[in-house]
Design a protein around this motif. Structure first.
Motif, PDB file in Angstrom:
ATOM      1  N   LEU A  69      -7.978  25.493  39.205  1.00  0.00           N
ATOM      2  CA  LEU A  69      -8.820  25.135  40.327  1.00  0.00           C
ATOM      3  C   LEU A  69      -8.045  24.378  41.396  1.00  0.00           C
ATOM      4  CD1 LEU A  69     -11.818  23.735  38.258  1.00  0.00           C
ATOM      5  CD2 LEU A  69     -11.618  26.010  39.218  1.00  0.00           C
ATOM      6  N   ALA A  70      -6.727  24.405  41.335  1.00  0.00           N
ATOM      7  CA  ALA A  70      -5.911  23.597  42.230  1.00  0.00           C
ATOM      8  C   ALA A  70      -6.183  23.868  43.695  1.00  0.00           C
ATOM      9  CB  ALA A  70      -4.430  23.794  41.919  1.00  0.00           C
ATOM     10  N   GLY A  71      -6.736  25.011  44.011  1.00  0.00           N
ATOM     11  CA  GLY A  71      -7.103  25.287  45.386  1.00  0.00           C
ATOM     12  C   GLY A  71      -8.218  24.381  45.877  1.00  0.00           C
ATOM     13  N   LEU A  72      -8.941  23.770  44.981  1.00  0.00           N
ATOM     14  CA  LEU A  72      -9.987  22.833  45.350  1.00  0.00           C
ATOM     15  C   LEU A  72      -9.346  21.470  45.538  1.00  0.00           C
ATOM     16  CD1 LEU A  72     -12.629  23.815  42.657  1.00  0.00           C
ATOM     17  CD2 LEU A  72     -12.463  24.672  44.994  1.00  0.00           C
ATOM     18  N   SER A  73      -9.500  20.904  46.707  1.00  0.00           N
ATOM     19  CA  SER A  73      -8.827  19.643  46.979  1.00  0.00           C
ATOM     20  C   SER A  73      -9.204  18.558  45.986  1.00  0.00           C
ATOM     21  CB  SER A  73      -9.133  19.176  48.396  1.00  0.00           C
ATOM     22  OG  SER A  73     -10.523  19.010  48.569  1.00  0.00           O
ATOM     23  N   ALA A  74     -10.423  18.573  45.476  1.00  0.00           N
ATOM     24  CA  ALA A  74     -10.861  17.530  44.556  1.00  0.00           C
ATOM     25  C   ALA A  74     -10.238  17.669  43.177  1.00  0.00           C
ATOM     26  CB  ALA A  74     -12.382  17.551  44.434  1.00  0.00           C
ATOM     27  N   CYS A  75      -9.679  18.826  42.852  1.00  0.00           N
ATOM     28  CA  CYS A  75      -9.172  19.067  41.504  1.00  0.00           C
ATOM     29  C   CYS A  75      -7.674  18.846  41.373  1.00  0.00           C
ATOM     30  CB  CYS A  75      -9.475  20.503  41.084  1.00  0.00           C
ATOM     31  SG  CYS A  75     -11.228  20.837  41.019  1.00  0.00           S
ATOM     32  N   SER A  76      -6.983  18.800  42.448  1.00  0.00           N
ATOM     33  CA  SER A  76      -5.535  18.663  42.408  1.00  0.00           C
ATOM     34  C   SER A  76      -5.157  17.206  42.607  1.00  0.00           C
ATOM     35  CB  SER A  76      -4.916  19.510  43.520  1.00  0.00           C
ATOM     36  OG  SER A  76      -3.547  19.249  43.646  1.00  0.00           O
ATOM     37  N   THR A  77      -4.021  16.810  42.037  1.00  0.00           N
ATOM     38  CA  THR A  77      -3.557  15.455  42.286  1.00  0.00           C
ATOM     39  C   THR A  77      -2.960  15.351  43.677  1.00  0.00           C
ATOM     40  OG1 THR A  77      -1.413  15.925  41.307  1.00  0.00           O
ATOM     41  CG2 THR A  77      -3.078  14.940  39.879  1.00  0.00           C
ATOM     42  N   GLY A  78      -2.676  16.466  44.321  1.00  0.00           N
ATOM     43  CA  GLY A  78      -2.240  16.469  45.712  1.00  0.00           C
ATOM     44  C   GLY A  78      -1.067  15.560  45.979  1.00  0.00           C
ATOM     45  N   GLY A  79      -0.093  15.535  45.093  1.00  0.00           N
ATOM     46  CA  GLY A  79       1.071  14.693  45.280  1.00  0.00           C
ATOM     47  C   GLY A  79       0.902  13.299  44.702  1.00  0.00           C
ATOM     48  N   GLN A  80      -0.257  12.992  44.166  1.00  0.00           N
ATOM     49  CA  GLN A  80      -0.462  11.698  43.545  1.00  0.00           C
ATOM     50  C   GLN A  80      -0.011  11.768  42.099  1.00  0.00           C
ATOM     51  OE1 GLN A  80      -4.331   9.861  44.191  1.00  0.00           O
ATOM     52  NE2 GLN A  80      -4.772  11.427  45.727  1.00  0.00           N
ATOM     53  N   ASN A  81       0.343  10.636  41.555  1.00  0.00           N
ATOM     54  CA  ASN A  81       0.710  10.599  40.151  1.00  0.00           C
ATOM     55  C   ASN A  81      -0.531  10.705  39.277  1.00  0.00           C
ATOM     56  OD1 ASN A  81       3.493  10.296  40.572  1.00  0.00           O
ATOM     57  ND2 ASN A  81       3.219   8.108  40.943  1.00  0.00           N
ATOM     58  N   LEU A  82      -0.350  11.235  38.075  1.00  0.00           N
ATOM     59  CA  LEU A  82      -1.427  11.324  37.095  1.00  0.00           C
ATOM     60  C   LEU A  82      -1.931   9.918  36.800  1.00  0.00           C
ATOM     61  CD1 LEU A  82      -2.952  13.079  34.967  1.00  0.00           C
ATOM     62  CD2 LEU A  82      -1.129  12.477  33.391  1.00  0.00           C
ATOM     63  N   THR A  83      -3.243   9.743  36.834  1.00  0.00           N
ATOM     64  CA  THR A  83      -3.809   8.428  36.535  1.00  0.00           C
ATOM     65  C   THR A  83      -4.143   8.338  35.052  1.00  0.00           C
ATOM     66  OG1 THR A  83      -6.022   9.194  37.085  1.00  0.00           O
ATOM     67  CG2 THR A  83      -4.793   8.112  38.835  1.00  0.00           C
ATOM     68  N   ALA A 128     -14.013  13.367  35.773  1.00  0.00           N
ATOM     69  CA  ALA A 128     -14.067  12.080  36.451  1.00  0.00           C
ATOM     70  C   ALA A 128     -13.177  12.135  37.682  1.00  0.00           C
ATOM     71  CB  ALA A 128     -13.597  10.961  35.527  1.00  0.00           C
ATOM     72  N   ILE A 129     -13.595  11.427  38.697  1.00  0.00           N
ATOM     73  CA  ILE A 129     -12.746  11.198  39.862  1.00  0.00           C
ATOM     74  C   ILE A 129     -12.074   9.865  39.599  1.00  0.00           C
ATOM     75  CG2 ILE A 129     -12.694  10.770  42.338  1.00  0.00           C
ATOM     76  CD1 ILE A 129     -15.189  12.616  42.534  1.00  0.00           C
ATOM     77  N   THR A 130     -10.745   9.895  39.491  1.00  0.00           N
ATOM     78  CA  THR A 130     -10.008   8.690  39.120  1.00  0.00           C
ATOM     79  C   THR A 130      -9.174   8.136  40.268  1.00  0.00           C
ATOM     80  OG1 THR A 130      -8.164  10.001  38.283  1.00  0.00           O
ATOM     81  CG2 THR A 130      -9.894   9.381  36.701  1.00  0.00           C
ATOM     82  N   GLY A 131      -9.123   8.836  41.361  1.00  0.00           N
ATOM     83  CA  GLY A 131      -8.397   8.374  42.533  1.00  0.00           C
ATOM     84  C   GLY A 131      -8.658   9.321  43.686  1.00  0.00           C
ATOM     85  N   ILE A 132      -8.689   8.775  44.881  1.00  0.00           N
ATOM     86  CA  ILE A 132      -8.856   9.625  46.058  1.00  0.00           C
ATOM     87  C   ILE A 132      -7.937   9.132  47.162  1.00  0.00           C
ATOM     88  CG2 ILE A 132     -11.253  10.227  45.550  1.00  0.00           C
ATOM     89  CD1 ILE A 132     -12.101   8.232  47.708  1.00  0.00           C
ATOM     90  N   ARG A 133      -7.602  10.043  48.053  1.00  0.00           N
ATOM     91  CA  ARG A 133      -6.865   9.677  49.260  1.00  0.00           C
ATOM     92  C   ARG A 133      -7.187  10.724  50.308  1.00  0.00           C
ATOM     93  NH1 ARG A 133      -2.540  12.925  50.349  1.00  0.00           N
ATOM     94  NH2 ARG A 133      -1.609  14.038  48.631  1.00  0.00           N
ATOM     95  N   ARG A 134      -7.038  10.349  51.544  1.00  0.00           N
ATOM     96  CA  ARG A 134      -7.261  11.305  52.627  1.00  0.00           C
ATOM     97  C   ARG A 134      -6.149  12.331  52.598  1.00  0.00           C
ATOM     98  NH1 ARG A 134     -11.157  10.144  56.213  1.00  0.00           N
ATOM     99  NH2 ARG A 134     -11.855   7.987  56.328  1.00  0.00           N
ATOM    100  N   SER A 135      -6.513  13.596  52.797  1.00  0.00           N
ATOM    101  CA  SER A 135      -5.487  14.632  52.857  1.00  0.00           C
ATOM    102  C   SER A 135      -4.870  14.647  54.243  1.00  0.00           C
ATOM    103  CB  SER A 135      -6.084  15.994  52.516  1.00  0.00           C
ATOM    104  OG  SER A 135      -7.085  16.318  53.445  1.00  0.00           O
ATOM    105  N   ARG A 136      -3.623  15.089  54.295  1.00  0.00           N
ATOM    106  CA  ARG A 136      -2.958  15.224  55.586  1.00  0.00           C
ATOM    107  C   ARG A 136      -3.435  16.510  56.238  1.00  0.00           C
ATOM    108  NH1 ARG A 136       2.366  14.452  52.654  1.00  0.00           N
ATOM    109  NH2 ARG A 136       1.299  13.431  51.308  1.00  0.00           N
ATOM    110  N   SER A 137      -3.636  16.461  57.501  1.00  0.00           N
ATOM    111  CA  SER A 137      -4.084  17.632  58.249  1.00  0.00           C
ATOM    112  C   SER A 137      -2.994  18.696  58.254  1.00  0.00           C
ATOM    113  CB  SER A 137      -4.427  17.240  59.680  1.00  0.00           C
ATOM    114  OG  SER A 137      -4.674  18.399  60.447  1.00  0.00           O
TER     115      SER A 137
END
Length: 137
Positions: free
Chosen positions: A21-35, A125-134
């Protein structure tokens, strides 16, 4: 313990499927470390994925994908830093909707009361969020 094997299979499916599901922004760590938020009781068996080095998965040795035809997607838990209730509820609802839509392409989505043999139970669970870069600017 019989419940442990069943739970391991259910967990394996969750951990195996989320990278798909990595295409879904909410499912990928998007460059963040695993929490390591405490959502899982043990992270030691988690291994990095080939596609995303900062993501980790666990697949039980006895996982049999053909053994499931239904899925229960539970309410998403919030373990991220504090946000307004409106933002938390919107993100949780959006993430759950996307999980239902994605798992619904392969399994029949049912309520907990309809769960039985051949049913996956998805806990998330949502364990971390950040704004995505445009991507446009």
């Amino acid at each position: 313990m019989p419940g442990s094997t069943v739970q391991a299979r259910r967990t394996a499916v969750i951990m195996l499927t989320i990278p798909l599901l990595a295409g879904l922004s909410a499912c990928s760590t998007g460059g963040q470390n695993l929490t390591r938020s405490g959502f899982l009781p043990d992270y030691s068996a988690m291994k990095p994925t080939k596609q995303h080095k900062k993501d980790a998965i666990f697949v039980a040795a006895d996982y049999a994908p053909g053994a499931y035809d239904k899925v229960v997607v539970e309410t998403v838990e919030w373990l991220a830093p504090a946000r307004s209730d409106d933002i938390k509820e919107k993100l949780k609802a959006d993430f759950r909707t996307r999980l239902v839509r994605s798992f619904g392409t392969r399994y029949r989505v049912v309520d907990a009361g309809e769960a039985g043999p051949g049913t996956l139970r998805i806990r998330s669970a949502i364990t971390g969020i950040r704004r995505s870069r445009s991507k446009h600017g």
